[in-house]
Design a protein around this motif. Structure first.
Motif, PDB file in Angstrom:
ATOM      1  N   LEU A 281       0.851  -1.187   0.000  1.00  0.00           N
ATOM      2  CA  LEU A 281       0.000   0.000   0.000  1.00  0.00           C
ATOM      3  C   LEU A 281       0.886   1.236   0.000  1.00  0.00           C
ATOM      4  O   LEU A 281       1.977   1.231   0.566  1.00  0.00           O
ATOM      5  CB  LEU A 281      -0.893   0.042   1.241  1.00  0.00           C
ATOM      6  CG  LEU A 281      -2.067  -0.932   1.331  1.00  0.00           C
ATOM      7  CD1 LEU A 281      -2.662  -0.888   2.735  1.00  0.00           C
ATOM      8  CD2 LEU A 281      -3.127  -0.619   0.303  1.00  0.00           C
ATOM      9  N   VAL A 282       0.418   2.282  -0.655  1.00  0.00           N
ATOM     10  CA  VAL A 282       1.087   3.570  -0.563  1.00  0.00           C
ATOM     11  C   VAL A 282       0.048   4.602  -0.128  1.00  0.00           C
ATOM     12  O   VAL A 282      -1.137   4.445  -0.399  1.00  0.00           O
ATOM     13  CB  VAL A 282       1.746   3.993  -1.903  1.00  0.00           C
ATOM     14  CG1 VAL A 282       2.914   3.090  -2.215  1.00  0.00           C
ATOM     15  CG2 VAL A 282       0.732   3.984  -3.043  1.00  0.00           C
ATOM     16  N   SER A 283       0.508   5.634   0.560  1.00  0.00           N
ATOM     17  CA  SER A 283      -0.413   6.676   1.001  1.00  0.00           C
ATOM     18  C   SER A 283       0.022   8.010   0.422  1.00  0.00           C
ATOM     19  O   SER A 283       1.209   8.247   0.189  1.00  0.00           O
ATOM     20  CB  SER A 283      -0.477   6.744   2.530  1.00  0.00           C
ATOM     21  OG  SER A 283       0.796   6.988   3.082  1.00  0.00           O
ATOM     22  N   GLY A 284      -0.950   8.855   0.150  1.00  0.00           N
ATOM     23  CA  GLY A 284      -0.660  10.149  -0.451  1.00  0.00           C
ATOM     24  C   GLY A 284      -1.528  11.236   0.145  1.00  0.00           C
ATOM     25  O   GLY A 284      -2.599  10.973   0.697  1.00  0.00           O
ATOM     26  N   GLY A 285      -1.042  12.455   0.034  1.00  0.00           N
ATOM     27  CA  GLY A 285      -1.793  13.594   0.548  1.00  0.00           C
ATOM     28  C   GLY A 285      -1.246  14.886  -0.009  1.00  0.00           C
ATOM     29  O   GLY A 285      -0.466  14.896  -0.961  1.00  0.00           O
ATOM     30  N   SER A 286      -1.647  15.986   0.564  1.00  0.00           N
ATOM     31  CA  SER A 286      -1.278  17.303   0.070  1.00  0.00           C
ATOM     32  C   SER A 286       0.166  17.636   0.421  1.00  0.00           C
ATOM     33  O   SER A 286       0.687  17.228   1.451  1.00  0.00           O
ATOM     34  CB  SER A 286      -2.187  18.367   0.681  1.00  0.00           C
ATOM     35  OG  SER A 286      -3.540  18.024   0.531  1.00  0.00           O
ATOM     36  N   GLY A 287       0.807  18.390  -0.476  1.00  0.00           N
ATOM     37  CA  GLY A 287       2.103  18.945  -0.163  1.00  0.00           C
ATOM     38  C   GLY A 287       1.973  20.071   0.847  1.00  0.00           C
ATOM     39  O   GLY A 287       0.873  20.600   1.073  1.00  0.00           O
TER      40      GLY A 287
END
Length: 391
Positions: A281-287
């Motif tokens: 799994l990878v997680s992502g969000g705002s810079g």
């Protein structure tokens, strides 16, 4: 008497051989004098399962009556679709409309679930990615009823345009026989990964606005700088009253990969994000300096992409082209567990500052994808994979 004794001894030998074969298959082969040793049945779960086999397994679990931890949203009324201009704070969340000619692999899925013993119906919507003219990858939870008393009766693939009202439709006449689920997917534990399913289409999708995605490979990942983004038709937010609604257009949003401490990893930290892309799994969000951006309800199954820095913008240039890294799976934060508390149409889930988007990392599931393609009679090399897996 001797004949009877001989017959009894022979019967005992047969019974003993049968018991031995049942309990110790490898030993029985030697005991029978064949000299060949056979492998014991594998305890490894199958790579892929048919939908009916998956549901049969899930119904046998002690927690079968619990609702799925992953969720798909209610299908909105077409009259409620609202075109939303890009604006800070607006969420795929934070998205921009994808321009014509880009992301031609993205499809929209609508599903109708029916109750096995009543006229009750439930409609859901997700996103998906075309990786072959006849093969769509999406999130497994999109195809799994939250209530196991329901069954999947209709699936429609919408494609060929970024506007909902201009898309073409392709219906799957026998949906349960046209899909496979990753064998190790657990509907109550999406955080374990394997949130992966494949739909085999009855006919190839074609047209100038259709182009299957290319899977990310080592050559792309070796580039010094990459941007990551996700796309989908999932719900977004009108900033006036925080009302979740469905956009008319396909939206995309740039994301930063997040490390174990939930900190953004900038594009130049190649070693760090290569390490992150080794997990299921990878997680992502705002810079840190960007408006809030993440996936939301209805984006499940949509693409999570990598593209060279110079090849991402409003048009998402297709020259070097983005490559498919993963699929939107679920969201979570410190206050809500997946599928519980504030979720579904509650905007507080997607808008909560601690909510993170999690993606099934397809780099870790090439064997499952190749197995799904092979099971449907598609050569895995046609989707950029080296070979299939025997089913």
């Amino acid at each position: 008497m001797d004949a009877e004794r001989t017959s009894a001894c022979g019967l005992k030998r047969v019974v003993a051989a049968l018991l031995l074969a049942t309990l110790f298959p490898a030993a029985s082969a030697t005991a029978n004098g064949t000299g060949d040793t056979e492998k014991a049945p594998s305890t490894e779960p199958p790579l892929v399962l048919a939908l009916d086999a998956f549901l049969e397994r899930e119904r046998s679990r002690p927690e079968a009556d619990l609702p799925s931890a992953a969720f798909a949203p209610p299908l909105p009324d077409p009259t409620d679709f609202t075109p939303l201009p890009p604006a800070p704070g607006m969420t795929i969340i934070g998205g921009l409309p994808a321009q014509p000619g880009s992301l031609r692999d993205m499809v929209r899925l609508t599903m109708v679930l029916k109750h096995g013993a009543s006229p009750a119906r439930e409609a859901t919507e997700c996103s998906g990615v075309l990786v072959h003219p006849q093969l769509v990858l999406t999130a497994a939870h999109c195809l799994i009823p939250k209530d196991l008393n329901f069954y999947l009766s209709e699936v429609t693939v919408w494609y060929g345009h970024h506007r909902r009202d201009q898309q073409r439709a392709l219906s799957l006449p026998h949906p349960a026989s046209s899909m496979l689920i990753a064998g190790r997917y657990r509907r109550l534990q999406p955080e374990l990964g394997f949130d992966l399913a494949a739909l085999h289409l009855p006919e190839p999708l074609s047209g100038s606005e259709v182009m299957p995605a290319r899977l990310a490979d080592d050559e792309m990942l070796e580039k010094d700088r990459l941007h990551f983004f996700t796309a989908g038709w999932g719900k977004t937010v009108e900033t006036d009253n925080d009302r979740l609604t469905s956009p008319q257009w396909l939206l995309y949003a740039r994301l930063m990969l997040l490390d174990a401490g939930e900190q953004p990893v900038p594009p130049h930290q190649r070693d760090t994000w290569l390490e992150l892309l080794s997990g299921p799994l990878v997680s992502g969000g705002s810079g840190p300096d960007e408006p809030m951006s993440r996936a939301c309800v209805g984006d499940s199954g949509g693409g999570f992409y990598a593209a060279p820095v110079q090849d991402i913008g409003p048009a998402i240039a297709a020259a070097a082209g983005p490559r498919l890294i993963g699929l939107t799976s679920f969201g979570r934060n410190a206050d809500f567990s997946p599928g519980t508390g504030a979720a579904g149409d509650d905007p507080s889930f997607c808008l909560h500052p601690r909510t993170l988007s999690h993606f099934t990392n397809l780099l870790a599931y090439h064997a499952e994808i190749a197995g799904m393609a092979s099971a449907f009679g598609i050569d895995p090399s046609e989707i950029g994979l080296a070979g299939g897996t025997e089913q």
